[in-house]
Design a protein around this motif. Structure first.
Motif, mmCIF file in Angstrom:
data_model
loop_
_atom_site.group_PDB
_atom_site.id
_atom_site.type_symbol
_atom_site.label_atom_id
_atom_site.label_comp_id
_atom_site.label_asym_id
_atom_site.label_seq_id
_atom_site.Cartn_x
_atom_site.Cartn_y
_atom_site.Cartn_z
ATOM 1 N N ALA A 1 0.694 -1.218 -0.092
ATOM 2 C CA ALA A 1 -0.018 0.064 -0.087
ATOM 3 C C ALA A 1 0.709 1.314 0.053
ATOM 4 C CB ALA A 1 -0.837 -0.035 1.075
ATOM 5 N N MET A 2 2.090 1.122 0.450
ATOM 6 C CA MET A 2 3.074 2.231 0.307
ATOM 7 C C MET A 2 3.881 2.306 -0.846
ATOM 8 S SD MET A 2 3.757 2.310 4.320
ATOM 9 C CE MET A 2 4.932 3.761 4.414
ATOM 10 N N GLU B 1 -23.857 -4.254 -5.703
ATOM 11 C CA GLU B 1 -22.696 -3.004 -5.784
ATOM 12 C C GLU B 1 -22.240 -2.525 -4.488
ATOM 13 O OE1 GLU B 1 -22.001 0.598 -8.992
ATOM 14 O OE2 GLU B 1 -23.806 0.168 -8.446
ATOM 15 N N VAL B 2 -21.026 -1.984 -4.437
ATOM 16 C CA VAL B 2 -20.329 -1.574 -3.382
ATOM 17 C C VAL B 2 -19.702 -0.265 -3.379
ATOM 18 C CG1 VAL B 2 -18.214 -2.203 -1.756
ATOM 19 C CG2 VAL B 2 -19.738 -3.879 -2.612
ATOM 20 N N SER B 3 -19.729 0.809 -2.621
ATOM 21 C CA SER B 3 -18.953 1.875 -2.634
ATOM 22 C C SER B 3 -18.154 1.852 -1.465
ATOM 23 C CB SER B 3 -20.004 3.011 -2.122
ATOM 24 O OG SER B 3 -19.246 4.505 -2.070
ATOM 25 N N LEU B 4 -17.088 2.458 -1.633
ATOM 26 C CA LEU B 4 -15.813 2.233 -0.653
ATOM 27 C C LEU B 4 -15.484 3.608 0.279
ATOM 28 C CD1 LEU B 4 -12.939 0.845 -3.347
ATOM 29 C CD2 LEU B 4 -14.618 -0.460 -1.579
ATOM 30 N N THR B 5 -16.388 4.888 -0.105
ATOM 31 C CA THR B 5 -16.039 6.140 0.466
ATOM 32 C C THR B 5 -16.229 6.356 1.654
ATOM 33 O OG1 THR B 5 -16.503 8.375 0.024
ATOM 34 C CG2 THR B 5 -18.413 6.832 -0.348
ATOM 35 N N PRO B 6 -17.059 5.659 2.484
ATOM 36 C CA PRO B 6 -17.177 5.669 4.099
ATOM 37 C C PRO B 6 -15.736 5.430 4.723
ATOM 38 C CG PRO B 6 -19.302 4.532 3.236
ATOM 39 C CD PRO B 6 -18.202 4.490 2.203
ATOM 40 N N HIS C 1 -11.128 -2.351 8.302
ATOM 41 C CA HIS C 1 -9.866 -1.922 9.002
ATOM 42 C C HIS C 1 -10.081 -2.937 10.111
ATOM 43 C CE1 HIS C 1 -13.320 0.129 10.241
ATOM 44 N NE2 HIS C 1 -13.219 0.017 11.706
ATOM 45 N N LYS C 2 -11.000 -3.887 10.146
ATOM 46 C CA LYS C 2 -11.030 -5.088 11.128
ATOM 47 C C LYS C 2 -10.877 -6.309 10.497
ATOM 48 C CE LYS C 2 -14.327 -4.798 14.050
ATOM 49 N NZ LYS C 2 -15.751 -4.597 14.784
ATOM 50 N N THR C 3 -11.657 -6.548 9.636
ATOM 51 C CA THR C 3 -11.709 -8.021 8.729
ATOM 52 C C THR C 3 -10.613 -8.194 7.814
ATOM 53 O OG1 THR C 3 -14.072 -7.840 9.250
ATOM 54 C CG2 THR C 3 -13.209 -9.613 7.649
ATOM 55 N N GLY D 1 -5.283 4.308 1.725
ATOM 56 C CA GLY D 1 -4.237 3.310 2.365
ATOM 57 C C GLY D 1 -5.152 2.361 2.986
ATOM 58 N N VAL D 2 -6.117 2.317 3.676
ATOM 59 C CA VAL D 2 -6.878 1.199 4.139
ATOM 60 C C VAL D 2 -7.553 0.471 2.995
ATOM 61 C CG1 VAL D 2 -9.013 0.755 5.435
ATOM 62 C CG2 VAL D 2 -7.548 2.633 6.102
ATOM 63 N N LEU D 3 -8.132 1.108 2.066
ATOM 64 C CA LEU D 3 -8.410 0.589 0.684
ATOM 65 C C LEU D 3 -7.460 -0.347 0.074
ATOM 66 C CD1 LEU D 3 -10.724 3.284 -0.700
ATOM 67 C CD2 LEU D 3 -11.221 1.175 0.737
ATOM 68 N N LEU D 4 -6.284 0.066 -0.148
ATOM 69 C CA LEU D 4 -5.360 -0.867 -0.560
ATOM 70 C C LEU D 4 -4.840 -1.843 0.039
ATOM 71 C CD1 LEU D 4 -3.112 2.297 -1.970
ATOM 72 C CD2 LEU D 4 -4.261 0.427 -3.244
ATOM 73 N N ARG D 5 -4.792 -1.759 1.482
ATOM 74 C CA ARG D 5 -4.426 -2.794 2.321
ATOM 75 C C ARG D 5 -5.319 -3.976 2.346
ATOM 76 N NH1 ARG D 5 -3.278 1.588 5.877
ATOM 77 N NH2 ARG D 5 -0.973 1.697 6.330
ATOM 78 N N ALA D 6 -6.657 -3.629 2.316
ATOM 79 C CA ALA D 6 -7.622 -4.686 2.183
ATOM 80 C C ALA D 6 -7.597 -5.257 0.790
ATOM 81 C CB ALA D 6 -9.107 -4.198 2.138
ATOM 82 N N TYR D 7 -7.308 -4.501 -0.298
ATOM 83 C CA TYR D 7 -7.170 -5.095 -1.739
ATOM 84 C C TYR D 7 -5.945 -6.260 -1.716
ATOM 85 C CZ TYR D 7 -5.955 -5.424 -6.463
ATOM 86 O OH TYR D 7 -5.624 -5.919 -8.006
ATOM 87 N N VAL D 8 -4.933 -6.047 -1.183
ATOM 88 C CA VAL D 8 -3.745 -6.961 -1.174
ATOM 89 C C VAL D 8 -4.218 -8.122 -0.255
ATOM 90 C CG1 VAL D 8 -1.250 -7.246 -0.357
ATOM 91 C CG2 VAL D 8 -2.091 -5.053 -1.405
ATOM 92 N N TYR D 9 -4.894 -7.926 0.966
ATOM 93 C CA TYR D 9 -5.087 -9.093 1.852
ATOM 94 C C TYR D 9 -6.082 -9.942 1.149
ATOM 95 C CZ TYR D 9 -6.550 -10.982 6.512
ATOM 96 O OH TYR D 9 -6.824 -11.689 7.433
#
Length: 490
Positions: free
Chosen positions: A86-87, A125-130, A265-267, A327-335
Motif C-alpha cells: 500500500a506504500m 454493488e459496493v461503495s468504498l467511500t465511508p 480495518h477489522k476484517t 491506504g486502508v482500501l489498498l491494504r484490504a485489496y492486497v489482503y
C-alpha cells in the motif's frame, strides 16, 4: 503522558526560537492567526529523538507484542506485506486530484476491491467511500431512508435495534432522523421474534442487525426475521462488525439483508484500534443501488472512471473528500488477493475454532458462560457475576490485572444485558499456546479474587501508568502541556 518518559520539550536545551514575521501578510489571513510570540522548539540530537520515540512506542500496548482478545473488534495480526504494498511510491505519490488517466492502476485496484466485496457479501454493488464503520452505518440507514422517501413513504421513520446492539446503531438511526425502537433478545441469545412482530408495521423503515450478534451467537431465525420485516415493507441493514465469523461460509444477501457495511480495518488487514484510519465500505441490493454514496469506480470503454453525482443523481452524496481512506482500501485489496476464496474460508474456520476452544476450556475451568447451550461464533461471553457477588472483585478488576500478565483485556460490560461480562474474541491469528496461557491467567486471577482480592482491585501494578479514573479521563481530559521552559538568554 507516561510517568517514565519526559515529553520532548523537557529535554535540556529546549528553548524558544526567534522567528521572522511575514513582511507581507496575505490579504485572506486574519490578524488573530498571526504568531505574536517566539516559537518553542526542542533542541535535541537525532539520537535523542530516536530513543525518545522508540521508548514511547514500547510503552504502548501492541498486537505485535501481546494478545489482544477484544470482543467484536477483531484485533488480529495484519500481514506486513499489505502495508508495504500500500506504500509503493506510485500509490503514495498519487495526488487525489490527478486526472483519471494518471491513476488507472490505483483505480483498477479499487474497482477490483469493489468486486471482491460484492462477492464476499453477495450485494449488487459496493461503495468504498465511508471512512469508518460508524460512517458505513450512517450510509446504510441514509440509503434506507432515501429509498422510502423516493417512494413517497415518508412516514417510515422507525428503525428497529436489538437490545444487544452496538451503541452506534441507535446513534446512527437518530442522526438520520429516524425513531429508534428497541426489540428484546431471548435468554437463549436469539432475537424475540414474537416481540418483533408486534413492533413491525407501516412506520417500519428497517432493522439493524449484526449476525453473528454481539452476544457471540448466530441468529438462527434470521430468515424468518427477514421475511417479517420485508412483509411490512421494511429493509434489513447488516452491521459487518462480526463478518470474520462467516467469511466464505454464508453471504449477508442469503440471510435477506438489503444493505451491509464492512469494516475493512477489522476484517481485512488494516490495524484496528487507537482511533486510527478506518473504512466502512457499503454494499447494497438492487433496489438501493441508486442511493450509494459517491464516488464509485466504474469501467467504461476499457478505462476506469469516477462515477459521481452527475452519473447518479439519487446518491446520498459524498462521505469523504475524495474516494475514501486510500491506504486502508489498498491494504484490504492486497489482503483479499492473498487470501482468495479458500483463504477467506480458513479465516472463518480458525476464528470460530479458536473461540470455541477457548470457550470450552473456560467452561471446563468452571467459568460461567452467558449462553452455555450455544456454540460460539468467533467470540463468546463469560459472566463473572458470581465472583463479584462472592468477593466484590469486578470484571474491570480482571481486565486491569490481565495487563500485568502481558495480555490486553477482552471487552468489558458489553453487551449491557449481561452483568459483569467479558466479551472474548481470540481471532484466527492466535496460537493454541497463547490461548492456553490466557485460560491459565484467568484461572489464576479468579483464585486471587478469593484469596487476595486487593491484588486485583489495585491492578495494574507493572504498567507505565497505573489505574486511572476512567470517567474523569473521558470527561475532563488534560491534553495541553503547560510546562514550557522559560526563554534562555545568552
Amino acid at each position: 503522558m507516561t510517568m517514565t518518559e519526559p515529553i520532548i520539550f523537557e529535554y535540556r536545551g529546549s528553548r524558544r526560537q526567534p522567528f521572522t514575521p511575514l513582511s507581507e501578510v496575505p490579504a485572506n489571513l486574519p490578524e488573530d492567526a498571526l504568531r505574536q510570540d517566539q516559537l518553542l522548539m526542542p533542541q535535541v540530537s537525532e539520537l535523542q529523538v530516536v530513543r525518545h520515540y522508540t521508548r514511547l512506542s514500547q510503552l504502548n500496548y501492541s498486537i505485535d507484542t501481546n494478545f489482544y482478545p477484544l470482543g467484536s473488534c477483531t484485533m488480529k495480526y495484519n500481514p506486513r506485506i499489505c502495508n508495504r504494498l500500500a506504500m509503493l511510491p506510485g500509490f503514495l505519490a498519487r495526488h487525489p486530484l490527478a486526472p483519471e488517466e494518471q491513476g488507472q492502476g490505483f483505480m483498477q485496484c479499487l474497482f477490483e476491491l469493489q468486486q471482491m466485496l460484492q462477492q464476499v457479501t453477495g450485494m449488487a454493488e459496493v461503495s468504498l467511500t465511508p471512512m469508518a464503520g460508524a460512517q458505513g452505518e450512517l450510509a446504510g440507514v441514509a440509503m434506507i431512508r432515501a429509498y422510502h422517501l423516493s417512494r413517497g413513504d415518508g412516514d417510515r421513520r422507525q428503525i428497529i435495534v436489538p437490545d444487544a446492539a452496538h451503541g452506534t446503531n441507535p446513534a446512527t438511526a437518530t442522526m438520520c432522523g429516524c425513531e429508534v425502537v428497541e426489540v428484546a433478545t431471548r435468554p437463549d441469545g436469539d432475537l424475540d421474534l414474537d416481540a418483533l412482530r408486534t413492533i413491525l408495521g407501516p412506520k417500519t423503515a428497517g432493522i439493524m442487525l449484526t449476525n453473528p450478534s454481539t452476544l457471540g451467537v448466530f441468529e438462527r431465525q434470521i430468515e424468518a426475521i427477514a421475511a417479517a420485516v420485508h412483509d411490512v415493507g421494511g429493509l434489513l441493514y447488516y452491521d459487518g462488525a462480526n463478518l470474520n465469523a462467516i467469511l466464505g461460509k454464508i453471504l449477508p444477501v442469503d440471510m435477506g439483508f438489503d444493505v451491509v457495511h464492512v469494516n475493512l480495518h477489522k476484517t481485512f488487514s488494516t490495524p484496528h484500534g487507537g482511533g486510527g484510519p478506518g473504512s466502512g465500505a457499503v454494499g447494497v441490493g438492487e433496489r438501493l443501488r441508486p442511493y450509494l454514496p459517491v464516488p464509485i469506480v466504474e469501467r467504461r470503454d476499457g478505462a476506469y472512471v469516477w462515477a459521481d453525482e452527475s452519473d447518479r443523481p439519487q446518491t446520498i452524496g459524498r462521505l469523504s473528500t475524495y474516494m475514501g481512506n486510500a491506504g486502508v482500501l489498498l491494504r484490504a485489496y492486497v489482503y483479499l488477493r492473498m487470501l482468495g476464496d479458500e483463504g477467506m474460508q480458513r479465516v472463518a474456520d480458525f476464528a470460530t475454532l479458536n473461540a470455541n476452544y477457548l470457550m470450552t476450556c473456560l467452561a471446563e475451568a468452571d467459568f460461567e458462560l452467558a449462553f452455555p447451550e450455544r456454540r460460539a461464533s468467533h467470540e463468546f461471553i463469560v459472566t463473572l457475576k458470581k465472583v463479584t457477588r462472592d468477593t466484590g472483585v469486578k470484571a474491570m478488576d480482571f481486565a486491569k490485572a490481565l495487563l500485568d500478565r502481558g495480555m490486553h483485556a477482552p471487552t468489558t460490560y458489553f453487551p449491557l444485558m449481561v452483568p459483569e461480562c467479558l466479551l472474548i474474541e481470540p481471532t484466527e491469528t492466535e496460537s493454541k499456546q497463547v490461548l492456553d496461557a490466557f485460560v491459565a491467567s484467568l484461572v489464576e486471577l479468579r483464585e486471587l479474587a478469593y484469596s487476595d482480592p486487593q491484588q486485583l482491585t489495585t491492578a495494574p501494578h507493572s504498567t507505565p501508568v497505573r489505574r486511572l479514573d476512567d470517567v474523569r479521563a473521558a470527561k475532563h481530559p488534560d491534553l495541553a502541556w503547560r510546562g514550557a521552559p522559560k526563554p534562555t538568554s545568552k
